[in-house]
Scaffold this motif. Structure first.
Motif, PDB file in Angstrom:
ATOM      1  N   SER A 360      58.870 -68.163 -24.782  1.00  0.00           N
ATOM      2  CA  SER A 360      57.844 -68.393 -25.537  1.00  0.00           C
ATOM      3  C   SER A 360      56.924 -69.144 -25.292  1.00  0.00           C
ATOM      4  N   PHE A 361      55.850 -68.706 -25.223  1.00  0.00           N
ATOM      5  CA  PHE A 361      54.356 -69.570 -24.064  1.00  0.00           C
ATOM      6  C   PHE A 361      53.804 -70.150 -25.340  1.00  0.00           C
ATOM      7  N   ARG A 362      52.901 -71.167 -25.233  1.00  0.00           N
ATOM      8  CA  ARG A 362      51.960 -70.837 -26.687  1.00  0.00           C
ATOM      9  C   ARG A 362      50.523 -72.017 -25.576  1.00  0.00           C
ATOM     10  N   HIS A 363      49.134 -71.098 -25.982  1.00  0.00           N
ATOM     11  CA  HIS A 363      48.960 -71.044 -24.848  1.00  0.00           C
ATOM     12  C   HIS A 363      47.793 -73.332 -26.280  1.00  0.00           C
ATOM     13  N   ALA A 364      47.309 -73.481 -24.729  1.00  0.00           N
ATOM     14  CA  ALA A 364      46.439 -74.984 -24.740  1.00  0.00           C
ATOM     15  C   ALA A 364      45.371 -74.693 -25.876  1.00  0.00           C
ATOM     16  N   THR A 365      45.173 -73.722 -25.742  1.00  0.00           N
ATOM     17  CA  THR A 365      43.290 -73.578 -26.409  1.00  0.00           C
ATOM     18  C   THR A 365      43.630 -72.882 -27.494  1.00  0.00           C
ATOM     19  N   LYS A 366      44.535 -71.667 -27.135  1.00  0.00           N
ATOM     20  CA  LYS A 366      44.642 -70.763 -28.585  1.00  0.00           C
ATOM     21  C   LYS A 366      45.571 -71.054 -29.828  1.00  0.00           C
ATOM     22  N   ASP A 367      45.372 -70.773 -30.558  1.00  0.00           N
ATOM     23  CA  ASP A 367      46.615 -70.778 -31.965  1.00  0.00           C
ATOM     24  C   ASP A 367      47.514 -69.647 -31.827  1.00  0.00           C
ATOM     25  N   GLU A 368      48.230 -69.178 -30.863  1.00  0.00           N
ATOM     26  CA  GLU A 368      48.926 -67.407 -30.153  1.00  0.00           C
ATOM     27  C   GLU A 368      49.847 -68.144 -29.451  1.00  0.00           C
ATOM     28  N   ALA A 369      50.879 -67.411 -29.450  1.00  0.00           N
ATOM     29  CA  ALA A 369      51.996 -67.646 -28.731  1.00  0.00           C
ATOM     30  C   ALA A 369      52.634 -66.134 -28.090  1.00  0.00           C
ATOM     31  N   VAL A 370      52.860 -65.907 -27.382  1.00  0.00           N
ATOM     32  CA  VAL A 370      53.751 -65.425 -26.803  1.00  0.00           C
ATOM     33  C   VAL A 370      55.136 -65.189 -26.015  1.00  0.00           C
ATOM     34  N   VAL A 371      56.127 -64.069 -26.887  1.00  0.00           N
ATOM     35  CA  VAL A 371      57.227 -64.237 -25.841  1.00  0.00           C
ATOM     36  C   VAL A 371      56.967 -63.496 -24.805  1.00  0.00           C
ATOM     37  N   LEU A 372      57.526 -63.880 -23.664  1.00  0.00           N
ATOM     38  CA  LEU A 372      57.386 -62.915 -22.450  1.00  0.00           C
ATOM     39  C   LEU A 372      59.460 -63.239 -21.524  1.00  0.00           C
ATOM     40  N   ASN A 373      59.401 -61.607 -21.703  1.00  0.00           N
ATOM     41  CA  ASN A 373      60.602 -61.673 -20.942  1.00  0.00           C
ATOM     42  C   ASN A 373      60.315 -61.227 -19.678  1.00  0.00           C
ATOM     43  N   ILE A 374      60.943 -62.397 -18.653  1.00  0.00           N
ATOM     44  CA  ILE A 374      60.578 -62.595 -17.126  1.00  0.00           C
ATOM     45  C   ILE A 374      61.937 -62.390 -16.278  1.00  0.00           C
ATOM     46  N   ARG A 375      61.922 -61.846 -15.873  1.00  0.00           N
ATOM     47  CA  ARG A 375      63.277 -61.166 -15.205  1.00  0.00           C
ATOM     48  C   ARG A 375      63.027 -61.362 -13.467  1.00  0.00           C
ATOM     49  N   LEU A 376      64.248 -62.255 -12.765  1.00  0.00           N
ATOM     50  CA  LEU A 376      64.221 -62.806 -11.110  1.00  0.00           C
ATOM     51  C   LEU A 376      65.375 -62.971 -10.915  1.00  0.00           C
ATOM     52  N   PRO A 377      65.808 -63.116  -9.825  1.00  0.00           N
ATOM     53  CA  PRO A 377      67.207 -63.112  -9.267  1.00  0.00           C
ATOM     54  C   PRO A 377      67.639 -64.768  -9.667  1.00  0.00           C
ATOM     55  N   LYS A 378      69.508 -64.524  -9.289  1.00  0.00           N
ATOM     56  CA  LYS A 378      69.831 -65.140 -10.488  1.00  0.00           C
ATOM     57  C   LYS A 378      69.857 -67.490  -9.510  1.00  0.00           C
ATOM     58  N   GLN A 379      69.386 -66.453  -9.027  1.00  0.00           N
ATOM     59  CA  GLN A 379      68.902 -67.898  -7.824  1.00  0.00           C
ATOM     60  C   GLN A 379      67.796 -68.922  -7.726  1.00  0.00           C
ATOM     61  N   SER A 380      67.690 -68.052  -8.756  1.00  0.00           N
ATOM     62  CA  SER A 380      65.942 -68.727  -8.654  1.00  0.00           C
ATOM     63  C   SER A 380      65.572 -70.078 -10.149  1.00  0.00           C
ATOM     64  N   THR A 381      64.416 -70.550  -8.952  1.00  0.00           N
ATOM     65  CA  THR A 381      64.395 -71.921 -10.357  1.00  0.00           C
ATOM     66  C   THR A 381      63.611 -71.659 -11.534  1.00  0.00           C
ATOM     67  N   VAL A 382      63.476 -73.262 -12.218  1.00  0.00           N
ATOM     68  CA  VAL A 382      62.233 -72.762 -13.109  1.00  0.00           C
ATOM     69  C   VAL A 382      60.991 -72.475 -13.002  1.00  0.00           C
ATOM     70  N   GLY A 383      60.954 -73.416 -11.514  1.00  0.00           N
ATOM     71  CA  GLY A 383      59.776 -73.132 -10.287  1.00  0.00           C
ATOM     72  C   GLY A 383      59.083 -71.643 -10.964  1.00  0.00           C
ATOM     73  N   ASP A 384      60.085 -70.801 -10.374  1.00  0.00           N
ATOM     74  CA  ASP A 384      60.038 -69.888 -10.258  1.00  0.00           C
ATOM     75  C   ASP A 384      59.209 -68.968 -11.269  1.00  0.00           C
ATOM     76  N   ILE A 385      60.183 -69.393 -12.666  1.00  0.00           N
ATOM     77  CA  ILE A 385      59.546 -68.877 -13.828  1.00  0.00           C
ATOM     78  C   ILE A 385      58.048 -68.998 -14.426  1.00  0.00           C
ATOM     79  N   PHE A 386      57.145 -70.979 -13.603  1.00  0.00           N
ATOM     80  CA  PHE A 386      56.106 -70.977 -14.011  1.00  0.00           C
ATOM     81  C   PHE A 386      55.438 -70.054 -13.162  1.00  0.00           C
ATOM     82  N   ASN A 387      55.560 -69.960 -11.918  1.00  0.00           N
ATOM     83  CA  ASN A 387      54.961 -68.989 -10.874  1.00  0.00           C
ATOM     84  C   ASN A 387      55.250 -67.418 -11.581  1.00  0.00           C
ATOM     85  N   GLU A 388      55.306 -66.518 -12.604  1.00  0.00           N
ATOM     86  CA  GLU A 388      55.549 -65.316 -13.590  1.00  0.00           C
ATOM     87  C   GLU A 388      55.564 -65.089 -14.199  1.00  0.00           C
TER      88      GLU A 388
END
Length: 571
Positions: A360-388
């Motif tokens: 779940s991601f909530r915009h800093a300047t908008k009163d709005e949230a989105v839910v993202l389904n992020i698919r990455l290789p299992k060896q990825s890190t949280v940093g890779d989630i942020f890039n996605e």
């Protein structure tokens, strides 16, 4: 680490919390214990949730189930971490043994004797039958122990996994081939067998053979079969192939049948369904692909139906994880003729090397949230989630920094470091929330600190006032000289609460569920100076007010935030 050690460590944590006057409810302990399990236990977690009495989990039930599941994994070959290390040891010696406890059927609670029987382990860690532990090998070893000459007089009965008692029906003579078939049933296992020495050989209880005198050859009496089964067997003498109509539904439209397929089921002369070569996993997906006019059958993902909720199970059928159509339709003696399909954008073998995180991601300047389904290789890190995330949403500024929070029961339990591997993150019970880090929270000085801020109400339970959290938790920076009045202004600005409503809110320093109400002139920082070894989520700034946000229903096994604003979902 063995399951016994895992449970001991968990209990130590519970005991430590109890010494600090923090007593967790039994059901919450059970949920926390389930969430502590590693990857590969998802099916077990769902099964335990389904079989909870009255839909309520208890920690004792979960502990017993976990210990039984560990025994099953050792027997049935599901690759736990312990078994993976054992497999390395068994590369040169692939024969292993299992200790089977034998009990007399008339004394089902007492072990009479134990036998060490051979189990063959393949290099994949899966148990398979070997020639040296067939049905006859087992009864012969039992007969030797009992000093009995006729092995056909020994009748064995398996143990019921749930009641821990003998099953009502014994193992019929030569109805199983291997020791494994006696110990494992529907992925549940036991290392206990019950024996009984019969007056007559077991074959005498079956169909009369042609070696009987000619005058009796037409009798063919089927002992223990009902009249209905006898008539069914007569009908199936000439045609033992039967069909089942399977209803297929698109996963995104789980209430509507898209199409039906008539698939083959083979019925034996005992009226039991068993797998046949013409309705394997690949046969089913190939028929679905033909109907959908799809060339690549590996892109079809099937999901079974939950018998109790009549909805898709949370976990789909993994590629080649089942052999037969029967395995897709029947689970723990409960069956359904509905399967859900989904056409994936990549072949399943490639997808199984990936992990999908629901963030779940909530915009800093908008009163709005989105839910993202992020698919990455299992060896990825949280940093890779942020890039996605940065490729899917527009941030307040291009160089904005992000953080990932783990939320459970409306509390923040963890802020993930950038190098955390995503294969270790469990989003089945915990909600993942990503957000931009405000500038004021970067590069905190020695006189500043980040604190947790939670919404709460006071509920009366058992003549005691208890704190009940709700809504969306967040973190806030406070400085050494900040009064409550200063902090309230920043909170109202952040949450956009109207003055009239905000004036009714109360503010308290909450430690271990006990609120200490603050005045506008109180220095907030001084209350958070000493942590006393407590976890961050048990000392927080509490915002007491009525919850006016409508509830959102979740499934029984998804106890996430109950009060949320509308969100948009992106794949």
């Amino acid at each position: 680490m063995s399951m016994t050690e895992h449970l001991a460590n968990f209990q130590n944590i519970i005991n430590q919390l109890a010494t600090m006057s923090m007593v967790l409810e039994n059901e919450l302990q059970a949920l926390l214990l389930l969430s502590s399990l590693p990857d590969g236990w998802e099916t077990f977690v769902m099964t335990v949730s389904d079989f909870a009495a009255n839909g309520v989990l208890s920690v004792d039930f979960v502990k017993d189930s976990m210990q039984n599941e560990e025994t099953r994994k050792k027997i049935s070959g599901v690759c736990t971490e312990q078994m993976e290390s054992d497999n390395q040891k068994m590369e040169d010696d692939k024969n292993n043994t299992v200790i089977v406890h034998f009990r007399a059927l008339e004394r089902p609670k007492e072990d009479e004797f134990c036998l060490e029987l051979l189990i063959y382990l393949t290099n994949l860690g899966k148990i398979s039958g070997a020639e040296n532990h067939t049905y006859f090998d087992v009864v012969e070893r039992v007969a030797q122990h009992l000093e009995l000459d006729d092995i056909t007089k020994i009748q064995l009965t398996p143990q019921d996994y749930y009641s821990q008692k003998p099953k009502p029906n014994p193992i019929k003579y030569r109805s199983v081939d291997r020791l494994l078939d006696m110990l494992v049933n529907y992925n549940q296992s036991s290392n206990i067998l019950y024996y009984e020495v019969m007056d007559n050989p077991l074959p005498a209880f079956r169909v009369m053979s042609q070696s009987i005198k000619e005058g009796h050859i037409k009798i063919k009496c089927l002992i223990f079969l009902t009249e209905q089964m006898e008539s069914d067997n007569q009908k199936m003498e000439d045609d033992k192939n039967n069909t089942v109509i399977v209803h297929f539904r698109a996963l995104e439209r789980p209430k509507e049948d898209e199409f039906c397929l008539e698939l083959l089921i083979y019925l034996t002369n005992l009226g039991k369904i068993s797998g046949a070569e013409n309705h394997t996993y690949f046969d089913v997906v190939e028929r679905v692909a033909q109907h959908l006019e799809l060339d690549d059958i590996t892109k079809i993902q099937l999901t079974p139906q939950d018998y109790y909720s009549q909805k898709p199970k949370p976990n789909p059928i993994k590629y080649r994880s089942v052999d037969r159509l029967l395995d897709m339709l029947v689970n723990y003696n409960q069956s359904s003729n509905i399967l859900y399909y989904e056409v994936m954008d990549n072949p399943l073998p490639a997808l199984q090397c990936l992990k999908t995180q629901r963030v779940s991601f909530r915009h800093a300047t908008k009163d709005e949230a989105v839910v993202l389904n992020i698919r990455l290789p299992k060896q990825s890190t949280v940093g890779d989630i942020f890039n996605e995330i940065k490729t899917k949403v527009k941030l307040s500024q291009p160089n904005a920094e992000l953080r990932l929070l783990e939320i459970f029961y409306h509390k923040i339990y963890k802020i993930f470091p950038l190098n955390e591997k995503i294969e270790r993150i469990n989003d089945q019970y915990w909600t993942l929330k990503a957000e931009e880090i405000p500038e004021e929270e970067k590069n905190l000085g020695p006189n500043s600190r980040l604190i947790h801020v939670y919404h709460f109400m006071k509920q009366n339970a058992q003549n005691q006032a208890q704190v009940e959290n709700f809504g969306e938790p967040f973190v806030l920076v406070i400085r050494e000289g900040d009064t409550l009045a200063d902090v309230k202004m920043r909170i109202q600005k952040k949450l956009l609460v109207p003055n009239e409503e905000f004036s009714k809110w109360k503010f308290a320093f909450v430690s271990l569920g006990h609120p200490d109400y603050l005045k506008d002139s109180d220095i907030v920082y001084s209350h958070f100076r000493r942590r006393d070894g407590f976890c961050a989520w048990e000392q927080y700034l509490g915002l007491e007010h009525f919850n006016t946000t409508p509830k959102r229903a979740y499934a029984a096994n998804q106890k996430r935030c109950k009060f949320e604003k509308p969100v948009k979902i992106y794949n």
